[in-house]
Design an enzyme around this catalytic site. Structure first.
Site, mmCIF file in Angstrom:
data_model
loop_
_atom_site.group_PDB
_atom_site.id
_atom_site.type_symbol
_atom_site.label_atom_id
_atom_site.label_comp_id
_atom_site.label_asym_id
_atom_site.label_seq_id
_atom_site.Cartn_x
_atom_site.Cartn_y
_atom_site.Cartn_z
ATOM 1 N N ARG A 1 13.851 -20.164 1.519
ATOM 2 C CA ARG A 1 13.216 -18.852 1.353
ATOM 3 C C ARG A 1 14.257 -17.797 0.982
ATOM 4 N NH1 ARG A 1 8.069 -18.953 3.284
ATOM 5 N NH2 ARG A 1 7.529 -20.651 4.712
ATOM 6 N N LYS B 1 4.674 -36.891 3.355
ATOM 7 C CA LYS B 1 4.011 -35.954 2.449
ATOM 8 C C LYS B 1 4.751 -35.960 1.114
ATOM 9 C CE LYS B 1 3.082 -31.927 4.321
ATOM 10 N NZ LYS B 1 3.346 -30.684 5.111
ATOM 11 N N THR C 1 -4.825 -30.109 0.478
ATOM 12 C CA THR C 1 -4.513 -28.788 -0.060
ATOM 13 C C THR C 1 -5.575 -28.261 -1.021
ATOM 14 O OG1 THR C 1 -2.182 -29.485 -0.055
ATOM 15 C CG2 THR C 1 -2.674 -27.318 -0.925
ATOM 16 N N ARG D 1 -5.090 -32.061 12.652
ATOM 17 C CA ARG D 1 -3.717 -31.793 12.222
ATOM 18 C C ARG D 1 -3.197 -30.552 12.922
ATOM 19 N NH1 ARG D 1 -2.306 -28.272 7.722
ATOM 20 N NH2 ARG D 1 -0.095 -28.494 7.150
#
Length: 472
Positions: A76, A218, A276, A35
């Site tokens: 953000r 995802k 994860t 990845r």
């Protein structure tokens, strides 16, 4: 490079695994797919990694998969005067639409002020991976007035999550579009889409990517689970991205979501990666915790096609050791009688075709005659996808004339892909099956193989032939 397991290992590359020696070590230890995280690194750095992987592929004469993981629209906060501020519970905190406002303890700007219109009074906001929680008290065109429900220190550029709102944002940013242009010039097998909210996000990406790579969606937002079946149908593969999923959903809900996603994807015949924090402590420790080992094992028991290492191999101190331990965990699970029972259990299907019937029969025949492998011949990968979905108790050899398809099939449970010539006649397929099975150490003299294919060749999804052959 025969793997003695069915579930696959995905490894993220980064500063700890940038050299040819490091990447070769990861591959030899057990990595099937690499990845590349486009949230970090330059195009030049990614190209260097791709070149190393493709050289490795040639050295071993074995396909190697590559995933390009797009950054997506991460929201953000901007910078603070002193790099961080303390937000106290019950205090007021303003999210300002002014671009690049230098923040303080009372206000800060965010990277995507266009989301304000979709937020309502009472909407909860999460900052810094859920460590800080706000609730919207008032709103205007230019700012959101929030109250701090859970306080703490907030640093510059930390992420903002909004769990229960569909945001007016594409899943592809300008950076992603630039990255896709670069990816289209490289030999990339999968493009991973981040922060997918709705099925339309996948359609948008499909228009840009075409058939140059498979689309790996995802699942990071609980909102996307509401569209799960449609998202799975539109995708070529799925990733259970538990990091952000665990921020926006209660942690106790994530294990159930993981099982639901894996089961739904298997019904549709789409491969699933569980990702994860799988061996998180191995970033700085040579061994995992028992809980982490159990977590990896649970994903394998659930029927995941692949499990993924992130920072463990990208930035950790023990990248090769992480792969070695993950490999050992998978092999231990797959030798367990309970695992075999779980994988062989029947599952509900949305439909059942003639091709599915042939594939189910191949699994049963292979078990009955104690065959050493099922061999599929496929041009598009669909025949091999069906075989993997059935979870047979023997390896699957996926023969294809298309190297791109061979690389994509690496993600499929139990599949060992090989590039062969394109055949017009089924006897040629049988001859190639025997040759590849013998050379790859899947079969010895006198062993049986179960061979499936679609005739006439070149018709996607037309699996209609099953034959038992003996290795001479």
């Amino acid at each position: 490079m025969r793997r003695l397991r069915s579930a696959k290992i995905v490894s993220t590359l980064g500063p700890s695994s940038d050299t040819e020696m490091a990447i070769r070590g990861l591959f030899e230890t057990g990595v099937d797919i690499f990845r590349l995280n486009f949230s970090h690194g330059t195009h030049e750095e990614h190209k260097n990694r791709i070149d190393i992987i493709r050289k490795l592929e040639g050295d071993y004469n074995h396909p190697v998969g590559i995933i390009a993981d797009l950054q997506g629209p991460k929201i953000r906060v901007s910078k603070f005067e002193n790099k961080k501020v303390l937000l106290s519970e019950g205090s007021t905190f303003i999210l300002d639409s002014q671009i690049n406002l230098i923040g303080n303890s009372s206000r800060v700007s965010i990277s995507n002020p266009e989301i304000y219109s979709s937020l309502n009074i009472g909407t909860e906001l999460l900052l810094d991976d859920g460590k800080i929680k706000l609730i919207v008290k008032n709103k205007s065109d230019n700012e959101l007035e929030t109250v701090v429900l859970v306080g703490g220190y907030l640093s510059s550029n930390k992420g903002l999550n909004i769990p229960n709102a569909e945001l007016p944002m594409s899943a592809l940013t300008q950076k992603d579009l630039t990255d896709i242009e670069f990816i289209s010039t490289m030999e990339i097998d999968w493009v991973a889409l981040s922060f997918v909210q709705r099925p339309e996000d996948i359609l948008e990406a499909r228009e840009l990517i075409g058939n140059k790579a498979g689309i790996l969606t995802k699942l990071e937002k609980p909102l996307a689970i509401k569209h799960l079946d449609e998202i799975i149908k539109l995708s070529d593969a799925i990733m259970v991205a538990r990091g952000d999923l665990g921020v926006e959903a209660p942690p106790e809900d994530v294990p159930g979501m993981q099982k639901k996603i894996i089961q739904s994807a298997r019904i549709e015949g789409k491969p699933v990666i569980v990702a994860t924090q799988m061996l998180e402590s191995m970033i700085s420790s040579p061994t995992p915790t028992r809980a982490e080992a159990s977590d990896v094992a649970t994903a394998v028991f659930d029927g995941a096609d692949a499990v993924m290492l992130s920072a463990e191999t990208a930035a950790g101190d023990y990248p090769v050791e992480s792969v070695a331990i993950m490999n050992r965990i998978i092999m231990s699970v797959e030798s367990d009688d309970h695992y075999k029972t779980v994988q062989s259990a029947k599952f509900d299907r949305s439909h059942f075709t003639d091709a599915d019937a042939i594939t189910v029969a191949a699994k049963q025949v292979a078990h009955t005659i104690d065959a050493c492998a099922i061999v599929t011949f496929t041009k598009t990968g669909s025949t091999t996808l069906r075989a993997a979905r059935e979870r047979p108790d023997v390896p699957i050899l996926g023969l294809t004339p298309d190297l791109r398809i061979a690389r994509r099939m690496l993600l499929l449970w139990g599949v060992h892909p090989a590039q062969t010539s394109y055949f017009e006649d089924f006897p040629d397929v049988v001859e190639s099956a025997i040759k590849v099975a013998s050379q790859s150490e899947f079969a010895n003299k006198g062993d049986s193989l179960v061979v499936t294919a679609g005739v006439p060749f070149g018709t996607p999804g037309a699996t209609n032939v099953l034959r038992i052959v003996k290795v001479p």
